[in-house]
Motif scaffolding. Sequence first.
Motif, mmCIF file in Angstrom:
data_model
loop_
_atom_site.group_PDB
_atom_site.id
_atom_site.type_symbol
_atom_site.label_atom_id
_atom_site.label_comp_id
_atom_site.label_asym_id
_atom_site.label_seq_id
_atom_site.Cartn_x
_atom_site.Cartn_y
_atom_site.Cartn_z
ATOM 1 N N THR A 67 19.626 25.317 -41.222
ATOM 2 C CA THR A 67 18.489 24.595 -41.766
ATOM 3 C C THR A 67 18.308 23.287 -40.993
ATOM 4 O O THR A 67 19.224 22.832 -40.300
ATOM 5 N N TYR A 68 17.148 22.701 -41.128
ATOM 6 C CA TYR A 68 16.883 21.431 -40.462
ATOM 7 C C TYR A 68 17.477 20.275 -41.278
ATOM 8 O O TYR A 68 17.590 20.363 -42.522
ATOM 9 N N LYS A 69 17.855 19.226 -40.599
ATOM 10 C CA LYS A 69 18.367 18.046 -41.284
ATOM 11 C C LYS A 69 17.277 17.441 -42.166
ATOM 12 O O LYS A 69 16.103 17.419 -41.796
ATOM 13 N N THR A 70 17.692 16.979 -43.327
ATOM 14 C CA THR A 70 16.754 16.326 -44.243
ATOM 15 C C THR A 70 17.106 14.850 -44.350
ATOM 16 O O THR A 70 18.281 14.485 -44.463
ATOM 17 N N ASN A 71 16.087 14.007 -44.302
ATOM 18 C CA ASN A 71 16.307 12.572 -44.400
ATOM 19 C C ASN A 71 16.735 12.194 -45.821
ATOM 20 O O ASN A 71 16.253 12.733 -46.812
ATOM 21 N N GLY A 72 17.630 11.237 -45.918
ATOM 22 C CA GLY A 72 18.069 10.738 -47.209
ATOM 23 C C GLY A 72 19.128 11.582 -47.872
ATOM 24 O O GLY A 72 19.473 11.333 -49.029
ATOM 25 N N SER A 73 19.646 12.595 -47.222
ATOM 26 C CA SER A 73 20.690 13.437 -47.790
ATOM 27 C C SER A 73 21.908 13.388 -46.891
ATOM 28 O O SER A 73 21.793 13.399 -45.663
ATOM 29 N N ALA A 74 23.073 13.353 -47.520
ATOM 30 C CA ALA A 74 24.314 13.267 -46.751
ATOM 31 C C ALA A 74 24.840 14.628 -46.343
ATOM 32 O O ALA A 74 25.769 14.712 -45.532
ATOM 33 N N ILE A 75 24.269 15.703 -46.889
ATOM 34 C CA ILE A 75 24.753 17.052 -46.581
ATOM 35 C C ILE A 75 23.599 17.909 -46.077
ATOM 36 O O ILE A 75 22.420 17.604 -46.294
ATOM 37 N N CYS A 76 23.944 18.985 -45.389
ATOM 38 C CA CYS A 76 22.966 19.983 -44.956
ATOM 39 C C CYS A 76 23.640 21.352 -45.039
ATOM 40 O O CYS A 76 24.868 21.449 -45.143
ATOM 41 N N GLU A 77 22.840 22.386 -44.990
ATOM 42 C CA GLU A 77 23.353 23.735 -45.218
ATOM 43 C C GLU A 77 23.197 24.595 -43.964
ATOM 44 O O GLU A 77 22.196 24.499 -43.249
ATOM 45 N N LEU A 83 28.477 41.963 -39.796
ATOM 46 C CA LEU A 83 28.100 43.276 -40.304
ATOM 47 C C LEU A 83 28.476 43.466 -41.760
ATOM 48 O O LEU A 83 27.858 44.267 -42.457
ATOM 49 N N TRP A 84 29.505 42.735 -42.223
ATOM 50 C CA TRP A 84 30.055 43.037 -43.535
ATOM 51 C C TRP A 84 29.853 41.917 -44.553
ATOM 52 O O TRP A 84 29.729 42.198 -45.740
ATOM 53 N N LYS A 85 29.870 40.675 -44.119
ATOM 54 C CA LYS A 85 29.774 39.596 -45.086
ATOM 55 C C LYS A 85 29.045 38.396 -44.510
ATOM 56 O O LYS A 85 28.796 38.325 -43.302
ATOM 57 N N MET A 86 28.759 37.454 -45.399
ATOM 58 C CA MET A 86 27.994 36.256 -45.065
ATOM 59 C C MET A 86 28.721 35.056 -45.656
ATOM 60 O O MET A 86 29.334 35.143 -46.718
ATOM 61 N N CYS A 87 28.681 33.945 -44.943
ATOM 62 C CA CYS A 87 29.296 32.704 -45.408
ATOM 63 C C CYS A 87 28.260 31.589 -45.339
ATOM 64 O O CYS A 87 27.674 31.353 -44.277
ATOM 65 N N THR A 88 28.026 30.928 -46.460
ATOM 66 C CA THR A 88 27.180 29.739 -46.483
ATOM 67 C C THR A 88 28.080 28.509 -46.508
ATOM 68 O O THR A 88 29.134 28.513 -47.152
ATOM 69 N N LYS A 89 27.661 27.444 -45.848
ATOM 70 C CA LYS A 89 28.473 26.236 -45.749
ATOM 71 C C LYS A 89 27.608 25.008 -46.004
ATOM 72 O O LYS A 89 26.448 24.945 -45.580
ATOM 73 N N ARG A 90 28.202 24.050 -46.692
ATOM 74 C CA ARG A 90 27.595 22.736 -46.900
ATOM 75 C C ARG A 90 28.333 21.752 -46.009
ATOM 76 O O ARG A 90 29.521 21.492 -46.201
ATOM 77 N N LEU A 91 27.613 21.214 -45.033
ATOM 78 C CA LEU A 91 28.214 20.355 -44.025
ATOM 79 C C LEU A 91 27.774 18.915 -44.227
ATOM 80 O O LEU A 91 26.661 18.645 -44.712
#
Length: 260
Positions: A67-77, A83-91
Amino acid sequence: MMMWSNFFMQEEDRRRREAASRRRAQGQHQLTPEREGKIKLGLLLSAVGATLAVLAVGTEFWVELNTYKTNGSAICEAAHMGLWKMCTKRLWQSDVPAGRDTCGPAELPGEANCTYFKFFTTGENARIFQRTTKKEVNLAAAVIAVLGLAVMALGCLCVIMVLSKGAEFLLRVGAVCFGLSGLLLLVSLEVFRHSVQALVRRVSPEPPPAPALTYEYSWSLGCGVGASLVLLLGGGCFLLLTLPPWPWGSLCPKQGHRAA
């Protein structure tokens, strides 16, 4: 007495002929040291391709969704999937390189949530950043990749039988198996590429609105491409070993065959 002596002599001759025929048959099935060395080198090359293929299919860093960086937020996703699984991360945005407009790379430390795709068990599509996967395409990519691994294992078995039992007719079967496994992996990569493009386009109309995304292919997919090329090369090497030697012998005659 003469009859018995002739019988024993004939029986002894028969045993000698059978032993000689067995020795000749064993000699025909034995590989020469030079040819055995070439086959072992081809098997080593194919083993490198097999290792890369298993590493690619077993890991989930085929593509990164940022995702694109958002202003005013300390985290981004960000997210990464295979093929088998997906991992989402909050950075943390402070960890993201300053010159980068999007969140990532996904290897950065952060809060991760990894789940296997549900369409392998319940048949449900997965949802990533308000987008849904196209399960038919994802399933096709996974099945083709597993089929490629199975054919690759059959090729390894054929070459091992050639080295252990001297069954040289299996060398051509192994060459076809390695070449086919490389092609199947390439097809799986292409089908997965189409699944990623379908995922980016399939935006859910339900709130909240879907964030803008970019995607980039990662190292697992690179391992898959390398495995495909190495397996194709290994299959070509084994196929060359099955060709008759007479075309090369006419170009490079031996010294012993020259006219005096």
